[in-house]
Design an enzyme around this catalytic site. Structure first.
Site, PDB file in Angstrom:
ATOM      1  N   GLU A 201       4.754   7.699   3.987  1.00  0.00           N
ATOM      2  CA  GLU A 201       4.708   7.401   2.546  1.00  0.00           C
ATOM      3  C   GLU A 201       3.722   8.280   1.779  1.00  0.00           C
ATOM      4  OE1 GLU A 201       4.662   5.267   5.027  1.00  0.00           O
ATOM      5  OE2 GLU A 201       5.597   3.339   4.524  1.00  0.00           O
TER       6      GLU A 201
ATOM      7  N   LYS B  24      -8.352 -10.795  15.541  1.00  0.00           N
ATOM      8  CA  LYS B  24      -9.133 -11.765  14.784  1.00  0.00           C
ATOM      9  C   LYS B  24      -9.691 -12.803  15.755  1.00  0.00           C
ATOM     10  CE  LYS B  24      -9.069 -14.424  10.598  1.00  0.00           C
ATOM     11  NZ  LYS B  24      -8.324 -15.275   9.708  1.00  0.00           N
TER      12      LYS B  24
ATOM     13  N   TRP C  86     -13.437  -9.907  12.732  1.00  0.00           N
ATOM     14  CA  TRP C  86     -12.487  -8.875  13.122  1.00  0.00           C
ATOM     15  C   TRP C  86     -13.075  -7.994  14.220  1.00  0.00           C
ATOM     16  CZ3 TRP C  86      -7.923  -9.825  11.234  1.00  0.00           C
ATOM     17  CH2 TRP C  86      -7.798 -10.426   9.970  1.00  0.00           C
TER      18      TRP C  86
HETATM   19  P1  ADP Z   1       5.195   5.180  11.738  1.00  0.00           P
HETATM   20  O1  ADP Z   1       4.624   4.047  10.960  1.00  0.00           O
HETATM   21  O2  ADP Z   1       6.660   5.302  11.638  1.00  0.00           O
HETATM   22  O3  ADP Z   1       4.619   5.341  13.108  1.00  0.00           O
HETATM   23  P2  ADP Z   1       3.683   6.936  10.089  1.00  0.00           P
HETATM   24  O4  ADP Z   1       3.325   8.325  10.449  1.00  0.00           O
HETATM   25  O5  ADP Z   1       4.139   6.725   8.723  1.00  0.00           O
HETATM   26  O6  ADP Z   1       4.769   6.528  11.083  1.00  0.00           O
HETATM   27  O7  ADP Z   1       2.466   6.009  10.441  1.00  0.00           O
HETATM   28  C1  ADP Z   1       1.367   5.952   9.589  1.00  0.00           C
HETATM   29  C2  ADP Z   1       0.288   5.144  10.212  1.00  0.00           C
HETATM   30  O8  ADP Z   1      -0.255   5.810  11.350  1.00  0.00           O
HETATM   31  C3  ADP Z   1      -0.914   4.937   9.323  1.00  0.00           C
HETATM   32  O9  ADP Z   1      -0.699   3.882   8.419  1.00  0.00           O
HETATM   33  C4  ADP Z   1      -2.013   4.631  10.310  1.00  0.00           C
HETATM   34  O10 ADP Z   1      -1.998   3.285  10.724  1.00  0.00           O
HETATM   35  C5  ADP Z   1      -1.622   5.491  11.492  1.00  0.00           C
HETATM   36  N1  ADP Z   1      -2.421   6.732  11.488  1.00  0.00           N
HETATM   37  C6  ADP Z   1      -2.085   7.918  10.982  1.00  0.00           C
HETATM   38  N2  ADP Z   1      -3.060   8.820  11.184  1.00  0.00           N
HETATM   39  C7  ADP Z   1      -4.066   8.180  11.826  1.00  0.00           C
HETATM   40  C8  ADP Z   1      -5.367   8.550  12.305  1.00  0.00           C
HETATM   41  N3  ADP Z   1      -5.820   9.777  12.197  1.00  0.00           N
HETATM   42  N4  ADP Z   1      -6.116   7.597  12.898  1.00  0.00           N
HETATM   43  C9  ADP Z   1      -5.662   6.335  13.047  1.00  0.00           C
HETATM   44  N5  ADP Z   1      -4.449   5.930  12.627  1.00  0.00           N
HETATM   45  C10 ADP Z   1      -3.657   6.837  12.020  1.00  0.00           C
END
Ligand code: ADP
Length: 542
Positions: A329, A440, A445
């Site tokens: 997104e 949780k 958390w």
């Molecule tokens: P999907 O949800 O289909 O796996 P996305 O690439 O849209 O694909 O996922 C985005 C999510 O990935 C983010 O909202 C986050 O939770 C996680 N994410 C992306 N980059 C990082 C990062 N560097 N460290 C931790 N989480 C990450």
């Protein structure tokens, strides 16, 4: 008073036209499905994209029609990005790792007029012919010599389409907010949601990526997207590379450590981008061979949190690691962790600590964290809140999905990421968790990412995940799932000892279980949902 400058629409095709004219000889190298190396350049891709656009128009494709791809990273997939969007149609990149139900959903929801597919995916399409729209046409992304027998009716050969069309074609004019491409999130729960990019958002993202990651893009440098073209536009590389004349290297279907190593090494790739699991595979291969791939100077890691031990291992080989955060997104770059002065003057250990964070925002993206009532929390590095973002490259809703669109935008127009994070005074973002992965325990958390980071630093651990499992008294408690390094099996006591001193007692995992590998999602991330389902009934030792 209005400014008096011209107002030309930002269009994706202008990126390719620019590369064709200014950087025609810069190479695009692909490993084919037949395991050979194919080399072309921006000049030739420009010509072929023109012919493919003309062929698509002759097949009846019009402005706004969805044309899908089901393909690996290769030159044909790359030229389709431009041929489809260039004529004003929407390039729907399908993730072949989606479940059968999700595939059926996305193809029908997008109403794909044509699906272009690599030979690998013939069985997937054959199995779904009855479920996909009856009017959908299929094109096999290959040449005449490699056209196989298959059960897809009236299947068309890609190179036949190119051969039959000529390049006497002018891409049309349309407004810059015209939809250009469509990518569905993998939807761990519920149906996938479609992110519909525009020409404007894509060109702006291409520009901001070049500015933010200026070392990655330059004439004379090679960049290798391990991140698939079907996952958030391969993080924007297919647009930023031609914009800067950077040479592209596409890995095809083989993404194991040895194959990636060979491709990097043979082509002296400078910059490679991918999720942590891919880098872990490459790291093993580097250990086996005793040296890093020649020329590798930089890696961008994102999609899930990169463990500090992974970052350190590559930094020790003089590979600059840049940790980035983003989502489908967010086009996807939201933050990047490229260190600039004064941070580059810090002692090495502090630099590694900073690189373990998810980085700072890119130009044009605003970030805020809020409590559950929507109150904005301070950027003090301590306040943990729900992460929201806003900007020209951020989704304002989902394609044909009013309910999901409403749920994700707050009353002030910010996009709710579903991530939980802190932001410090200097703007460094630290992701605590995805909201749905948070643990949780007794009203407090526990961050699974923090625990995982520390467990990964144990020499006998190959990979790990910390998940929440239901607990009568505390609601949820952390369970540590460990994939031991080859020939090792660190005991629960050893692992807890390794964590103690870094975490409070109540944050410690209650138990440790062992797996040979961790289940992955369609986007190559550890599937905590699958692990939670598996261990739902696990009886905790304490
Ligand atoms: P999907 O949800 O289909 O796996 P996305 O690439 O849209 O694909 O996922 C985005 C999510 O990935 C983010 O909202 C986050 O939770 C996680 N994410 C992306 N980059 C990082 C990062 N560097 N460290 C931790 N989480 C990450």
């Amino acid at each position: 008073m209005h400014g008096m400058m011209m107002d030309r629409p930002l269009k994706i095709i202008d990126i390719l036209k620019f590369a064709e004219e200014v950087h025609p000889t810069q190479e695009i190298i692909s490993r084919t499905l037949q395991n050979s190396i194919h080399t072309t350049n921006y000049g030739e891709i420009g010509q072929r994209a023109r012919r493919m656009s003309k062929a698509l128009v002759s097949m009846g494709i019009k402005l706004g029609d969805r044309v899908a791809t089901l393909a690996w990273n290769g030159y044909r997939h790359f030229e389709l990005y431009f041929a489809i969007s260039g004529l004003g149609a929407v390039c729907h990149t399908i993730n072949p790792r989606l479940s059968s139900e999700q595939l059926t959903y996305v193809v029908n929801h997008a109403e794909d007029k044509i699906i272009f597919l690599d030979l690998t995916f013939i069985p997937i399409v054959e199995a779904h012919l009855e479920k996909f729209p009856s009017t959908t046409k299929y094109v096999l992304m290959t040449d005449k010599e490699n056209m196989p027998e298959c059960n897809i009716p009236n299947v068309i050969c890609y190179e036949d389409l190119i051969d039959r069309a000529d390049s006497d074609y002018d891409w049309p004019e349309f407004p810059e907010d015209t939809a250009s491409s469509l990518c569905y999130t993998s939807g761990t729960t519920g149906n996938p949601k479609g992110v519909l990019y525009s020409h404007r958002s894509t060109v702006l993202h291409a520009l901001l990526a070049c500015v933010t990651l200026s070392g990655s893009f330059a004439v004379g440098r090679k960049i290798l997207p391990i991140v698939p073209l079907f996952h958030a536009n391969a993080w924007g590389i297919p647009y930023s590379a031609p914009l800067t004349g950077t040479s592209l290297v596409f890995p095809g279907a083989n993404l194991d450590g040895a194959s990636v190593y060979d491709l990097l090494n043979q082509n002296k790739v400078f910059s490679a981008w991918g999720v942590p699991t891919v880098w872990m595979g490459l790291l093993d291969e580097i250990k086996n061979r005793g040296a890093k791939p020649e020329g590798l100077g930089e890696m961008i890691v994102g999609g899930s949190a990169a463990a500090k031990s992974l970052i350190e291992a590559f930094e020790n080989m003089d590979v600059t690691v840049i940790h980035a955060w983003g989502m489908t997104e967010t086009s996807p770059l939201g933050t990047t962790g490229k260190l600039t002065p004064p941070y580059t003057e810090l002692p090495r250990e502090q630099q590694i600590n900073l690189k373990g964070k998810q980085g700072r925002k890119v130009f044009m993206v605003d970030l805020k964290i809020t409590d559950d009532e929507g109150k904005i929390l301070p950027h003090d590095g301590k306040s943990v809140g729900n992460l929201f973002c806003r900007g020209n490259t951020i989704a304002g809703g989902y394609f044909n999905n009013e309910e999901a669109s409403k749920a994700v935008i707050d009353k002030d127009g910010w996009f709710g990421t579903g991530d939980v994070a802190t932001i410090d005074e200097e703007g460094f973002l630290v992701l605590t968790d995805r909201a749905k992965d948070l643990i949780k325990s007794g009203g407090e958390w526990i961050s699974s990412i923090d625990l995982e980071n520390m467990v990964m630093a144990h020499p006998d651990v190959e990979n790990c995940a910390v998940i929440a499992i239901p607990h009568e008294k505390w609601d949820e408690r952390p369970l540590l799932v460990v994939v031991p390094a080859e020939g090792k099996k660190p005991s629960k006591e050893e692992l807890i000892e390794h964590l103690s001193g870094h975490f409070a007692k109540w944050q410690m995992p209650d138990d440790v279980v062992y797996e040979d590998t961790l289940p992955l999602t369609a986007t190559g991330k550890v599937s905590k949902l699958t692990l939670r389902q598996k261990y739902e009934k696990h009886i905790l030792a304490s």
